[in-house]
Design a protein around this motif. Structure first.
Motif: not given
Length: 328
Positions: A14-34, A40-45
């Motif tokens: 989640g921290t890496v996803a947030e950093l990527l978004l802040r740097k202007g990249h597009e992010v899709a998060v894939y997680d089974n939530l186990c 914790m998923v960034p709102k923009q992802a």
């Protein structure tokens, strides 16, 4: 860039996803939530609930859009549990990652940054540990990650698949609004901070007879923001390199007792200790040499001091329970 982050509902992912978004990249998060948390998923992802063992879902995802690559964090991470139920770790971490790799290959996604671990080294012959040190895990968790590294070596050699394997040491600390929130929690710093908050009576210290100055294990603590920056550097470097293996650590070792003393100073709380027996599979000393990624990619740490790492975690820690409540 457009990146898929597996395990992006967790602490590091989640921290890496947030950093990527802040740097202007597009992010899709894939997680089974186990073990991850939806909050914790960034709102923009974009969020896709799914398991890395689900080949058909991965194929559908990769065939429906174009990804520049994958940052792979989805895994079980508890070394102690892996020594009780190793089969879970080989199924989830090793076989699950193989399914992800098969789908990436079949759908033409050719770049991966893999979340590996210092546990692949086991009990080191010398410290600080370099990337060319012998790989002899002392627990099934480390073995499950080493199997993935071995698979990646062959897939790179035969298919030209590009990957970076980042061997983390102990990740800690927090960024604004985002920190460690495992459930159940087993990592030292958040457990200590739970004692300071009155959520636990004491902190257990497992083993007091290790061959170290104060008898407790020595570990290398790296701030999660510094770790996240290393991921982006590694992914960018795969544009013109096909295989990268790096340690990500502070380069300094701190004993369990030193971490507790640091937390006492940061929080102003006494933090009682309970002595316990050693846990199986715990090496005495793990300290990284991160000189290779510093030299080759220009990576630099913003957080070198243990108390700065602990202080950032302490600032976040009360929010942990609000976040966990929102995830129920």
């Amino acid at each position: 860039m457009n990146l898929l982050v597996t395990g992006g509902a967790g602490y590091v992912g989640g921290t890496v996803a947030e950093l990527l978004l802040r740097k202007g990249h597009e992010v899709a998060v894939y997680d089974n939530l186990c073990h991850g948390h939806r909050s914790m998923v960034p709102k923009q992802a974009e969020f896709i609930e799914g398991d890395i063992a689900d080949r058909s879902k991965l194929d559908q995802l990769f065939s429906s859009r174009t990804f520049d690559g994958v940052m792979h964090f989805a895994a079980l991470i508890e070394a102690g549990e892996s020594m009780r139920r190793p089969e879970l770790y080989f199924r989830s971490n090793s076989a699950g990652t193989l399914t992800l790799l098969e789908s990436m290959l079949a759908n033409g996604v050719r770049r991966l940054v893999f979340s590996s671990t210092a546990a692949v080294y086991g009990e080191p012959e010398s410290t600080p540990i370099r990337e060319d040190a012998p790989l002899r895990p002392t627990n099934a968790y480390g073995e499950s990650k080493l199997l993935v590294e071995q698979m990646l070596t062959w897939i790179n050699r035969i298919h030209g698949f590009r990957y970076a394997s980042l061997r983390y040491f102990n990740v800690a600390g927090a960024i604004e609004g985002r920190g460690e929130a495992h459930e159940p929690e087993s990592h030292l710093i958040p457990l200590i901070l739970d004692v300071a908050l009155g959520k636990r009576k004491n902190i257990k210290v497992f083993g007091r007879d290790y061959p170290t100055p104060d008898g407790t294990c020595i570990r290398d603590y790296i701030h999660v923001q510094d770790l996240a920056e290393a991921h982006l550097l590694a992914f960018e470097a795969l544009a013109d390199r096909d295989r990268l293996i790096y340690n990500i650590g502070n380069g300094q070792g701190f004993s369990i007792r030193e971490v507790i003393e640091s937390a006492r100073r940061v929080t102003g709380h006494p933090i009682p200790v309970e002595e316990a027996e050693r846990r199986p599979g715990d090496p005495a000393v793990l300290i990284a040499s991160a000189e290779k990624i510093e030299r080759e990619l220009g990576w630099r740490r913003a957080f070198d001091k243990l108390e700065d790492i602990v202080a950032s975690a302490w600032k976040w820690h009360p929010q942990r329970y609000t976040m966990l409540g929102a995830s129920q």
